[in-house]
Enzyme design. Sequence first.
Site, short mmCIF file in Angstrom:
data_model
loop_
_atom_site.label_atom_id
_atom_site.label_comp_id
_atom_site.label_asym_id
_atom_site.label_seq_id
_atom_site.Cartn_x
_atom_site.Cartn_y
_atom_site.Cartn_z
N ASN A 209 21.76 50.23 12.79
CA ASN A 209 22.62 49.80 13.24
C ASN A 209 21.99 48.88 13.01
OD1 ASN A 209 22.94 49.68 16.13
ND2 ASN A 209 22.38 51.78 15.49
N ASP A 278 25.91 58.02 14.59
CA ASP A 278 26.31 59.73 15.08
C ASP A 278 26.23 60.53 13.94
OD1 ASP A 278 28.39 58.38 16.92
OD2 ASP A 278 28.92 56.89 15.18
N LYS A 288 7.22 61.17 1.57
CA LYS A 288 7.59 59.84 0.94
C LYS A 288 9.01 60.34 -0.14
CE LYS A 288 7.53 55.03 -0.82
NZ LYS A 288 7.03 54.46 -1.52
N PHE A 323 29.99 52.16 26.28
CA PHE A 323 30.41 50.51 25.55
C PHE A 323 31.35 51.75 24.23
CE2 PHE A 323 28.66 46.83 26.73
CZ PHE A 323 28.45 47.53 28.22
N LYS A 337 38.93 56.95 23.97
CA LYS A 337 36.92 57.61 24.15
C LYS A 337 36.79 58.20 25.81
CE LYS A 337 34.73 54.67 20.86
NZ LYS A 337 34.37 53.81 19.88
N LYS A 341 35.89 61.77 26.65
CA LYS A 341 34.52 61.24 26.89
C LYS A 341 34.40 61.82 28.41
CE LYS A 341 32.56 59.10 23.20
NZ LYS A 341 31.53 58.32 21.97
O1 C5P Z 1 32.57 57.67 19.95
P1 C5P Z 1 31.50 56.68 19.94
O2 C5P Z 1 30.25 56.40 19.20
O3 C5P Z 1 32.26 55.06 19.36
O4 C5P Z 1 31.36 56.00 22.13
C1 C5P Z 1 30.45 55.06 21.83
C2 C5P Z 1 29.61 55.12 23.53
O5 C5P Z 1 29.56 56.74 23.09
C3 C5P Z 1 28.62 54.50 24.07
O6 C5P Z 1 28.27 54.24 25.09
C4 C5P Z 1 27.75 55.38 23.31
O7 C5P Z 1 26.50 54.50 23.79
C5 C5P Z 1 27.89 56.53 23.29
N1 C5P Z 1 27.36 57.48 22.20
C6 C5P Z 1 26.62 58.87 22.30
N2 C5P Z 1 25.91 58.80 21.76
C7 C5P Z 1 26.16 59.71 20.21
C8 C5P Z 1 27.32 58.51 20.14
C9 C5P Z 1 27.76 57.51 21.17
O8 C5P Z 1 26.24 58.70 23.84
N3 C5P Z 1 25.96 60.52 19.42
#
Ligand code: C5P
Length: 398
Positions: A209, A278, A288, A323, A337, A341
């Site tokens: 990203n 994600d 490759k 974040f 979130k 979380k």
């Molecule tokens: O659910 P979302 O990905 O939008 O949440 C963002 C937060 O979760 C950020 O703090 C990011 O660093 C964390 N995150 C994580 N592991 C992932 C995806 C996001 O710790 N696989």
Amino acid sequence: MQLTGKTVVVGISGGIAAYKAAQLVSDLHKTGAEVHVIMTKNACEFITPLTFETLSGNRVSVDTFDRNFEYHVEHVSLAKKADVFLVAPATANVLAKIAAGIADDMLTTTILAARCPKIVAPAMNTGMYDNPINQRNLETLRSYGVQVVEPDSGLLACGDSGRGRLPETSVLLESVYRALAKQDLCGLRVLVTAGPTREALDPVRFISNHSTGKMGYQLAAAAVRRGAQVTLVSGPVSLAPPQGAQLVPVSSAAEMFQAVSSRASQQDLIIKCAAVADYTPATTAPEKMKKSEGALSVQLERTQDILGWLGAHRTPGQLLCGFSMETRDLLENSAAKLERKKVDMIVANNLRDAGAGFGTDTNLVTILTKAGAEPLPLMGKDEVANQLLDRLLAMRQR
Ligand code: C5P
């Protein structure tokens, strides 16, 4: 970093490294600080006061008995005005005089009168630097709370090789930032994650990203300046690592999970600023992938939610901050979130807002906690970092 409203006094003594102080004064001036330069007479043999007057916008002081002065008793006025006093380069002679309390020119008189934090950056021939008399003087200065910036090693102007080179300007600037920062995170262990992750499709290609790591690096730098012991777990970025932080470079979300989860129980505060993927390819091709006609489908699977894992495995008293970047329904998604979380704070920013998001030096965030939402105005990412640390520290003290 902005230092508007701060006064920095730079003392320049007579070594060949005096020419490097021009860059230092120029960079300090750009921070918005009021910069005053005091030179020894010997320093003026290497570089002229006019250079520093032009770069600082202020008259340079050299002689205590200069009758053309702006202030009534100039050495006292400058000493009172200074928020920090940096001597760079500091010769063995000037270090010896400061350590002994000798005040026989403008530089040594002003530093003796100053009550602000003081920093010296020794630069000299290796033999002089290593001489036990000089080392004893440095010890004396340290014992009085003067910060000594260690010189670099390398080829010196005299042809010798060894310790004694004035460090890079960025190191000197950082010592000023640290001297001006409140030391309210001393004793705290802070882990910050930053940057993107890379999920490999094959040895050549990856899914990632646009994260540049700027926000996370500013958070790590701010926490170091405020006295914390900082670990920075970073995905691939092209930023210089913050001085004083322990850098743990990672690439994939799985590597980041490993780096974070193995260190989590030792942390007082964890800030997950990284843009973690994600989804990751279900398999990574060992060679490759060759192109063929028609479309290509790649099976993706979910990565571990690191922040979610931290929320479920929190150690007592530990604070967690995540974040959230969205393109719509920012506050609803971010509040969800916070709950899902099980974290203490979510910092929400909308990619569509001007001045916010990837790659910018500014950010426009809303802080979400159980107490509600607090929008912050647009500000530099360094300032956002300090605002977040202020609030997290307040939550810890509650
Ligand atoms: O659910 P979302 O990905 O939008 O949440 C963002 C937060 O979760 C950020 O703090 C990011 O660093 C964390 N995150 C994580 N592991 C992932 C995806 C996001 O710790 N696989």
